[in-house]
Every structure is written in structure tokens, then in C-alpha cells.
Write a protein that holds these residues in place. Structure first.
Motif, short mmCIF file in Angstrom:
data_model
loop_
_atom_site.label_atom_id
_atom_site.label_comp_id
_atom_site.label_asym_id
_atom_site.label_seq_id
_atom_site.Cartn_x
_atom_site.Cartn_y
_atom_site.Cartn_z
N VAL A 141 0.84 -1.20 0.00
CA VAL A 141 0.00 0.00 0.00
C VAL A 141 0.88 1.25 0.00
CG1 VAL A 141 -1.60 1.37 1.39
CG2 VAL A 141 -2.02 -1.07 1.06
N GLU A 142 1.86 1.26 0.87
CA GLU A 142 2.78 2.41 0.95
C GLU A 142 3.48 2.67 -0.37
OE1 GLU A 142 5.42 3.42 4.27
OE2 GLU A 142 4.56 1.68 5.31
N LYS A 143 3.87 1.60 -1.04
CA LYS A 143 4.60 1.73 -2.30
C LYS A 143 3.68 2.07 -3.48
CE LYS A 143 8.14 -1.63 -0.95
NZ LYS A 143 8.71 -2.98 -1.23
N GLY A 144 2.37 1.99 -3.26
CA GLY A 144 1.44 2.28 -4.33
C GLY A 144 1.18 1.10 -5.24
N GLU A 145 1.63 -0.10 -4.85
CA GLU A 145 1.44 -1.29 -5.69
C GLU A 145 0.02 -1.82 -5.62
OE1 GLU A 145 6.03 -2.95 -5.17
OE2 GLU A 145 4.37 -3.97 -4.17
N THR A 146 -0.66 -1.55 -4.51
CA THR A 146 -2.05 -2.01 -4.34
C THR A 146 -2.89 -0.83 -3.84
OG1 THR A 146 -1.52 -2.79 -2.10
CG2 THR A 146 -1.42 -4.40 -3.90
N PRO A 147 -3.19 0.13 -4.71
CA PRO A 147 -3.92 1.32 -4.28
C PRO A 147 -5.36 1.07 -3.87
CG PRO A 147 -3.63 1.33 -6.65
CD PRO A 147 -2.79 0.20 -6.13
N ILE A 148 -5.91 -0.08 -4.25
CA ILE A 148 -7.25 -0.46 -3.82
C ILE A 148 -7.17 -1.87 -3.23
CG2 ILE A 148 -9.64 -0.92 -4.51
CD1 ILE A 148 -9.22 1.05 -6.82
N SER A 149 -7.55 -2.03 -1.98
CA SER A 149 -7.40 -3.32 -1.31
C SER A 149 -8.71 -3.76 -0.66
CB SER A 149 -6.31 -3.24 -0.24
OG SER A 149 -6.21 -4.46 0.48
N ILE A 150 -9.16 -4.97 -1.02
CA ILE A 150 -10.34 -5.56 -0.40
C ILE A 150 -9.86 -6.32 0.83
CG2 ILE A 150 -12.27 -7.16 -0.72
CD1 ILE A 150 -11.98 -6.64 -3.76
N ASP A 151 -10.29 -5.89 2.02
CA ASP A 151 -9.74 -6.43 3.25
C ASP A 151 -10.72 -6.18 4.39
OD1 ASP A 151 -7.88 -7.60 4.96
OD2 ASP A 151 -6.23 -6.27 4.36
N TRP A 152 -10.42 -6.73 5.55
CA TRP A 152 -11.26 -6.49 6.72
C TRP A 152 -11.27 -5.01 7.08
CZ3 TRP A 152 -14.25 -10.24 6.85
CH2 TRP A 152 -13.82 -11.57 6.73
N ASP A 153 -12.38 -4.52 7.59
CA ASP A 153 -12.46 -3.10 7.93
C ASP A 153 -11.51 -2.73 9.05
OD1 ASP A 153 -13.93 -4.43 9.92
OD2 ASP A 153 -15.59 -3.01 9.90
#
Length: 381
Positions: free
Chosen positions: A249-261
Motif C-alpha cells: 500500500v505504501e509503495k502504491g502497488e495495491t492502491p485499492i485493497s479488499i480487506d477487513w475493515d
């Protein structure tokens, strides 16, 4: 429509962990002064009470844990709190491992002093482990307050904390953040949508697929629409196989992530100081909540410490620490009635509507089979 699954996880076998030579677990399991054995205790009362359990656990001095990231549901604070309170060292192996890794470690290290003492499993894995005879029955002091649908009748596992599948988004990299599963199919999100893990091994990723199924006409009896949804994401180029982590996320590789709230909410707080504007939304078209489950390895090398850890986790102190990590503790309703709930932390939870319901064991097994057989095909190519 709000449906939930008590923390479901890894589906499908993966290779057993490679083992290095090590000694066998000690033959002298913890016992109390009057000779009672912690390894067979089904409650603290079997050892003479919590004080006797604490004494036996301190004598062991160590607790072997596995797959507990410090930034997952505030586990760092829980680990530190337990160590400070009891002076017992917690050794966490493979913190980023999945539920199947935990099961593999239990089965492959049976009789060894480096086997896991305790497990934090997706519910389908907890059920499977219980069916395999891997778990020790143990009722914590607050066992009666755990909702009946969230615990094994034989106390081999019980839910600990949970949350809702959410969509996290880096608002500085994504012009308009998605808030629903339908949004994720839009062409502007090409190569940006990720899951936290492989759903055949990871509870959070499995939850993401099931939430997608609910958003597309599926149900607890039918997870196939979730597979179909991710195939569409893959076919239109929006899905990325990069598994999201705080680092990606920090690196911008996964700008949208489906995960637990609770994970996405934790990232939002953590990333503020790093210049990342992380937005979190619980999708209205696929509300899916899920709990994870605690269990004790039947052959735990530190059986007293394992049981004391459970008592700590299910105390008001332990449950509130999960709550401070944005996770909903299993005893939340009981604690609210008793006046022991941290109301400030509870007020920070993402708002959701509806009352969660839980799938049956048969529904979980069916979903595992369908996902295990179809995931690779859905996202390959």
C-alpha cells in the motif's frame, strides 16, 4: 443484506513447512502442586483456579504463537500486554502466515517443543482442525458469554474478533475511490484492485470473494458469483495478483485493497504520518462480516501458558484491546451489558447496518470446495 462468517480462512492444502532438526517436546507437562496436569485441563477450575493456572504458566515461561502480525487487530498490544502482565515470553513464528500454515505447523511438529501452542484460525479451519482431533477442549471463564453460534459445543474453538469486508483506497493515487463492488469493475481502476492474500489460503481474501458473491446474487449456499466477479475483474484488467500488505500500500502497488475493515481502518491511522490518505468503505452491495477463532493445540508444548493466553484474550482487558484495533470482539454485547466495554473505541468502528448471520458448517465446506476448485482458473491467464 448482511451475512457473516466466523473467521474463515485458507482452503486447500499447501506444502508442509520445512523443518529443521529440533528436540522433542518436554515430557514433563506443567502440573500444579497437587499433580494436576495442564495438558488435560478443560477449564481453570481443573487446575484449582486461575491463580494455579497462572503459576503453572509462569513456570513454563514461554508461549509459542504463529501467524500473528503485530498490526493485525492490535495483536502487538495484546502480545505486549500479556508479556508485561505475566512475565511470559511470546514467540511469534511466521507472523504473516495463513491459517493453513498454522494447521501444517501443528501436524508436522507434533511432539516437538517448537510446535504452536495456540492458533488463530479462520472458522472453516478451526472446524477442520477440530474434526482432525488437533484441538484441546478448554472453556475460558467467560465461555458462557460467547454467543452460541460462535463457539464449538465442546469448546475446542470459539470466535475471538471479527469485522466486515471493506474497500480501502489510496485517495492520493486514485481520483475517485470505489465504495461498492459494482464500482470495482469500472475501467479507471485498471490494475489497481487487490486482495489481502490468496483466498484458497487466506481468511481475509476468502471473505472478499464471498462478499463479492453476495453483491452479485450469491449466498452462503452459492459462492460461485464471487468467482465469476473476480474473473470479470481479471478479464478487464482491474485485478492485480499482488497480495496487499501495508508495504504494498505504501509503495502504491495495491492502491485499492479488499480487506477487513479493522485492517483497513488501522492502515488509515498508521499511514497518516506517511502521507497516505487511506479511505475505507464497507460496500453496501456486499456486506459480509466474519469472525476468527481461537484454539489450543492438543499437543501444545506449553499447555498452561496456552490456556492462560486464552483467559487473557477473553478478559475485558484483552477484548478491549482488539476493539482498540477496530475489530469487534466476540464478547462485545456481553461487555456492553456489563459496563466493561471501551465505549470510546467502540464509537470509532465503521458504521454498518443489519444483523450478521452465520453459515452452517456444511455451507462453509461447500464454499471451500467450490473456491478451491475454481479460484486458479478464475484469475489465471
Amino acid at each position: 443484506m448482511t451475512l457473516s462468517l466466523p473467521r474463515t480462512a485458507a482452503l486447500g492444502a499447501i506444502a508442509a513447512l520445512t523443518l529443521s532438526a529440533c528436540g522433542a517436546a518436554p515430557d514433563t507437562a506443567s502440573t500444579t502442586a497437587d499433580g494436576k496436569n495442564a495438558a488435560t485441563a478443560t477449564s481453570a477450575a481443573d487446575l484449582g483456579g486461575l491463580a494455579a493456572l497462572e503459576k503453572a504458566a509462569k513456570k513454563e515461561g514461554t508461549l509459542n504463537a504463529i501467524a500473528l502480525p503485530r498490526d493485525w487487530a492490535n495483536y502487538g498490544a495484546l502480545i505486549d500486554g500479556f508479556e508485561k502482565k505475566y512475565g511470559i515470553k511470546i514467540s511469534v513464528e511466521n507472523p504473516d502466515g495463513a491459517s493453513q500454515d498454522e494447521i501444517n505447523a501443528v501436524t508436522s511438529r507434533k511432539g516437538q517443543d517448537r510446535a504452536p501452542d495456540v492458533l488463530d484460525l479462520g472458522s472453516s479451519f478451526a472446524i477442520s482442525a477440530a474434526q482432525q482431533g488437533l484441538l484441546a477442549p478448554y472453556k475460558v471463564a467467560s465461555f458462557a458469554d460467547i454467543p452460541s453460534g460462535q463457539k464449538d459445543a465442546q469448546a475446542r474453538w470459539y470466535n475471538d474478533y471479527g469485522g466486515y469486508i471493506s474497500i480501502g483506497c489510496d485517495a492520493k493515487r486514485v481520483k475517485s475511490c470505489p465504495t461498492t463492488f459494482a464500482d470495482l469493475l469500472k475501467p479507471q481502476y485498471k490494475g489497481q484492485v487487490a486482495l489481502n492474500g490468496n483466498p484458497t489460503k487466506s481468511g481475509s481474501a476468502f471473505g472478499g470473494v464471498w462478499a463479492a458473491a453476495l453483491a452479485n446474487g450469491g449466498s452462503f449456499d452459492d459462492i460461485q458469483p464471487g468467482l465469476d466477479f473476480f474473473k470479470k475483474l481479471k478479464d478487464n484488467g482491474n485485478y492485480t495478483p499482488v497480495e496487499s500488505t501495508p508495504a504494498t500500500v505504501e509503495k502504491g502497488e495495491t492502491p485499492i485493497s479488499i480487506d477487513w475493515d479493522y485492517l483497513n481502518a488501522g492502515y488509515a491511522e498508521e499511514f497518516k504520518s506517511k502521507g497516505v490518505d487511506w479511505k475505507v468503505a464497507v460496500p453496501s452491495d456486499g456486506q459480509f462480516s466474519q469472525y476468527y477463532s481461537q484454539a489450543i493445540n492438543k499437543d501444545a508444548p506449553h499447555p498452561a501458558a496456552a490456556r492462560l493466553w486464552q483467559e487473557y484474550l477473553y478478559s475485558a482487558e484483552g477484548q478491549n484491546l482488539w476493539l482498540k484495533g477496530y475489530a469487534r470482539p466476540a464478547l462485545m454485547t456481553a461487555m456492553e451489558k456489563a459496563g466493561t466495554l471501551d465505549e470510546t473505541a467502540a464509537a470509532k468502528l465503521p458504521e454498518v447496518s443489519g444483523t450478521p448471520s452465520f453459515p452452517t458448517e456444511a455451507q462453509q465446506d461447500k464454499a471451500k470446495t467450490v473456491l478451491g476448485q475454481g479460484w486458479a482458473k478464475a484469475v489465471s491467464g
